[in-house]
Design a protein around this motif. Sequence first.
Motif, PDB file in Angstrom:
ATOM      1  N   MET A  25       0.679 -18.531   9.924  1.00  0.00           N
ATOM      2  CA  MET A  25      -0.675 -18.180  10.359  1.00  0.00           C
ATOM      3  C   MET A  25      -0.830 -16.688  10.636  1.00  0.00           C
ATOM      4  O   MET A  25      -1.934 -16.217  10.856  1.00  0.00           O
ATOM      5  CB  MET A  25      -1.038 -18.969  11.627  1.00  0.00           C
ATOM      6  CG  MET A  25      -1.075 -20.449  11.400  1.00  0.00           C
ATOM      7  SD  MET A  25      -1.269 -21.533  12.848  1.00  0.00           S
ATOM      8  CE  MET A  25      -1.617 -20.520  14.210  1.00  0.00           C
ATOM      9  N   ASP A  26       0.255 -15.927  10.653  1.00  0.00           N
ATOM     10  CA  ASP A  26       0.201 -14.497  10.931  1.00  0.00           C
ATOM     11  C   ASP A  26      -0.165 -13.765   9.651  1.00  0.00           C
ATOM     12  O   ASP A  26       0.620 -13.698   8.713  1.00  0.00           O
ATOM     13  CB  ASP A  26       1.545 -14.011  11.474  1.00  0.00           C
ATOM     14  CG  ASP A  26       1.455 -12.620  12.068  1.00  0.00           C
ATOM     15  OD1 ASP A  26       0.588 -11.837  11.636  1.00  0.00           O
ATOM     16  OD2 ASP A  26       2.249 -12.324  12.973  1.00  0.00           O
ATOM     17  N   LYS A  27      -1.353 -13.234   9.595  1.00  0.00           N
ATOM     18  CA  LYS A  27      -1.858 -12.582   8.383  1.00  0.00           C
ATOM     19  C   LYS A  27      -1.468 -11.113   8.299  1.00  0.00           C
ATOM     20  O   LYS A  27      -1.769 -10.448   7.332  1.00  0.00           O
ATOM     21  CB  LYS A  27      -3.392 -12.696   8.313  1.00  0.00           C
ATOM     22  CG  LYS A  27      -3.895 -14.135   8.334  1.00  0.00           C
ATOM     23  CD  LYS A  27      -3.393 -14.899   7.146  1.00  0.00           C
ATOM     24  CE  LYS A  27      -3.904 -16.324   7.188  1.00  0.00           C
ATOM     25  NZ  LYS A  27      -3.133 -17.223   6.390  1.00  0.00           N
ATOM     26  N   SER A  28      -0.808 -10.590   9.334  1.00  0.00           N
ATOM     27  CA  SER A  28      -0.464  -9.172   9.315  1.00  0.00           C
ATOM     28  C   SER A  28       0.559  -8.835   8.236  1.00  0.00           C
ATOM     29  O   SER A  28       0.697  -7.691   7.850  1.00  0.00           O
ATOM     30  CB  SER A  28       0.066  -8.729  10.682  1.00  0.00           C
ATOM     31  OG  SER A  28       1.291  -9.354  10.981  1.00  0.00           O
ATOM     32  N   PHE A  29       1.277  -9.838   7.732  1.00  0.00           N
ATOM     33  CA  PHE A  29       2.279  -9.589   6.702  1.00  0.00           C
ATOM     34  C   PHE A  29       1.680  -9.598   5.303  1.00  0.00           C
ATOM     35  O   PHE A  29       2.358  -9.257   4.338  1.00  0.00           O
ATOM     36  CB  PHE A  29       3.396 -10.636   6.775  1.00  0.00           C
ATOM     37  CG  PHE A  29       4.084 -10.670   8.102  1.00  0.00           C
ATOM     38  CD1 PHE A  29       4.768  -9.562   8.569  1.00  0.00           C
ATOM     39  CD2 PHE A  29       4.034 -11.794   8.892  1.00  0.00           C
ATOM     40  CE1 PHE A  29       5.396  -9.584   9.794  1.00  0.00           C
ATOM     41  CE2 PHE A  29       4.663 -11.832  10.112  1.00  0.00           C
ATOM     42  CZ  PHE A  29       5.354 -10.713  10.568  1.00  0.00           C
ATOM     43  N   ASP A  30       0.416  -9.991   5.186  1.00  0.00           N
ATOM     44  CA  ASP A  30      -0.214 -10.082   3.874  1.00  0.00           C
ATOM     45  C   ASP A  30      -0.608  -8.719   3.325  1.00  0.00           C
ATOM     46  O   ASP A  30      -0.888  -8.591   2.145  1.00  0.00           O
ATOM     47  CB  ASP A  30      -1.448 -10.986   3.938  1.00  0.00           C
ATOM     48  CG  ASP A  30      -1.071 -12.428   4.263  1.00  0.00           C
ATOM     49  OD1 ASP A  30       0.108 -12.780   4.100  1.00  0.00           O
ATOM     50  OD2 ASP A  30      -1.953 -13.178   4.703  1.00  0.00           O
ATOM     51  N   LYS A  31      -0.659  -7.727   4.179  1.00  0.00           N
ATOM     52  CA  LYS A  31      -1.074  -6.398   3.741  1.00  0.00           C
ATOM     53  C   LYS A  31       0.072  -5.746   2.982  1.00  0.00           C
ATOM     54  O   LYS A  31       1.188  -5.678   3.460  1.00  0.00           O
ATOM     55  CB  LYS A  31      -1.459  -5.547   4.945  1.00  0.00           C
ATOM     56  CG  LYS A  31      -2.597  -6.144   5.717  1.00  0.00           C
ATOM     57  CD  LYS A  31      -2.840  -5.343   6.972  1.00  0.00           C
ATOM     58  CE  LYS A  31      -3.845  -6.098   7.821  1.00  0.00           C
ATOM     59  NZ  LYS A  31      -3.402  -6.329   9.139  1.00  0.00           N
ATOM     60  N   GLU A  32      -0.231  -5.264   1.811  1.00  0.00           N
ATOM     61  CA  GLU A  32       0.812  -4.616   1.010  1.00  0.00           C
ATOM     62  C   GLU A  32       1.023  -3.173   1.427  1.00  0.00           C
ATOM     63  O   GLU A  32       2.062  -2.600   1.241  1.00  0.00           O
ATOM     64  CB  GLU A  32       0.436  -4.678  -0.482  1.00  0.00           C
ATOM     65  CG  GLU A  32       0.562  -6.075  -1.052  1.00  0.00           C
ATOM     66  CD  GLU A  32       1.965  -6.639  -0.892  1.00  0.00           C
ATOM     67  OE1 GLU A  32       2.943  -5.917  -1.119  1.00  0.00           O
ATOM     68  OE2 GLU A  32       2.066  -7.824  -0.523  1.00  0.00           O
ATOM     69  N   ARG A  33       0.001  -2.544   1.958  1.00  0.00           N
ATOM     70  CA  ARG A  33       0.157  -1.164   2.414  1.00  0.00           C
ATOM     71  C   ARG A  33      -0.275  -1.099   3.866  1.00  0.00           C
ATOM     72  O   ARG A  33      -0.921  -2.002   4.371  1.00  0.00           O
ATOM     73  CB  ARG A  33      -0.656  -0.207   1.557  1.00  0.00           C
ATOM     74  CG  ARG A  33      -2.127  -0.471   1.605  1.00  0.00           C
ATOM     75  CD  ARG A  33      -2.845   0.460   0.635  1.00  0.00           C
ATOM     76  NE  ARG A  33      -4.245   0.145   0.641  1.00  0.00           N
ATOM     77  CZ  ARG A  33      -5.100   0.560   1.560  1.00  0.00           C
ATOM     78  NH1 ARG A  33      -4.701   1.305   2.543  1.00  0.00           N
ATOM     79  NH2 ARG A  33      -6.355   0.229   1.505  1.00  0.00           N
ATOM     80  N   THR A  34       0.045  -0.037   4.504  1.00  0.00           N
ATOM     81  CA  THR A  34      -0.230   0.060   5.934  1.00  0.00           C
ATOM     82  C   THR A  34      -1.664   0.476   6.178  1.00  0.00           C
ATOM     83  O   THR A  34      -2.293   1.156   5.365  1.00  0.00           O
ATOM     84  CB  THR A  34       0.703   1.090   6.589  1.00  0.00           C
ATOM     85  OG1 THR A  34       0.460   2.361   6.004  1.00  0.00           O
ATOM     86  CG2 THR A  34       2.145   0.703   6.409  1.00  0.00           C
ATOM     87  N   ARG A  35      -2.177   0.078   7.341  1.00  0.00           N
ATOM     88  CA  ARG A  35      -3.499   0.544   7.741  1.00  0.00           C
ATOM     89  C   ARG A  35      -3.402   2.025   8.054  1.00  0.00           C
ATOM     90  O   ARG A  35      -2.389   2.507   8.532  1.00  0.00           O
ATOM     91  CB  ARG A  35      -3.972  -0.203   8.988  1.00  0.00           C
ATOM     92  CG  ARG A  35      -4.311  -1.625   8.719  1.00  0.00           C
ATOM     93  CD  ARG A  35      -4.724  -2.274   9.977  1.00  0.00           C
ATOM     94  NE  ARG A  35      -3.540  -2.328  10.851  1.00  0.00           N
ATOM     95  CZ  ARG A  35      -3.338  -3.234  11.760  1.00  0.00           C
ATOM     96  NH1 ARG A  35      -4.216  -4.151  11.965  1.00  0.00           N
ATOM     97  NH2 ARG A  35      -2.253  -3.220  12.495  1.00  0.00           N
TER      98      ARG A  35
END
Length: 185
Positions: A153-163
Amino acid sequence: VLVGIAKFLTFFGVAAVVIIILLACADAVAAKVFGSSVPYGNSIITYLSVPTAFSAIAYTQLCEAHVNVEVVYGKFPRTVRVIIKTVSCVVCGVICALVAIYGWDYMMSRLLTHATSGTPGFVIWPFVGFLVVSFGMLAISFFWCIVRIACGMDKSFDKERTRGVLDQAELEETKRKVAEGRDNL
């Protein structure tokens, strides 16, 4: 539910800040006008610092509003980021849980003995209790983070690049908008 409870605790922190400000102003006025300070003023201000400092910590963790070193963290592969976050949540959750458990025992001993601070009659167990609740909520929020990771459920790992790091197209778009803004002045 957890976010609601943690958000409720932040209101105590806000109220504590307001009380500290009002009490400090009243103490200064009383000292100048009447020549004496507000009774128990320094003790109250000191102990109200606890909810001020610890009230928003669990809410911040649950909302993932904390600061990450994403420039470095975001460069790791997804698997490494999952491991780092899981291990850090386990370690932090255990530490916070131990502090809350020890704090509970300490608070109960202060409550049962009617312990006061250096100022006679100023009981300290409510402030210790607030600290215990804050650390307990923080431990729960860390363990909830582990559950979210385990269930996917943690969607923070779905980002391929950093904010905060622009790719080339976003950088060109930003430059274009800045240039247009200058032209409109």
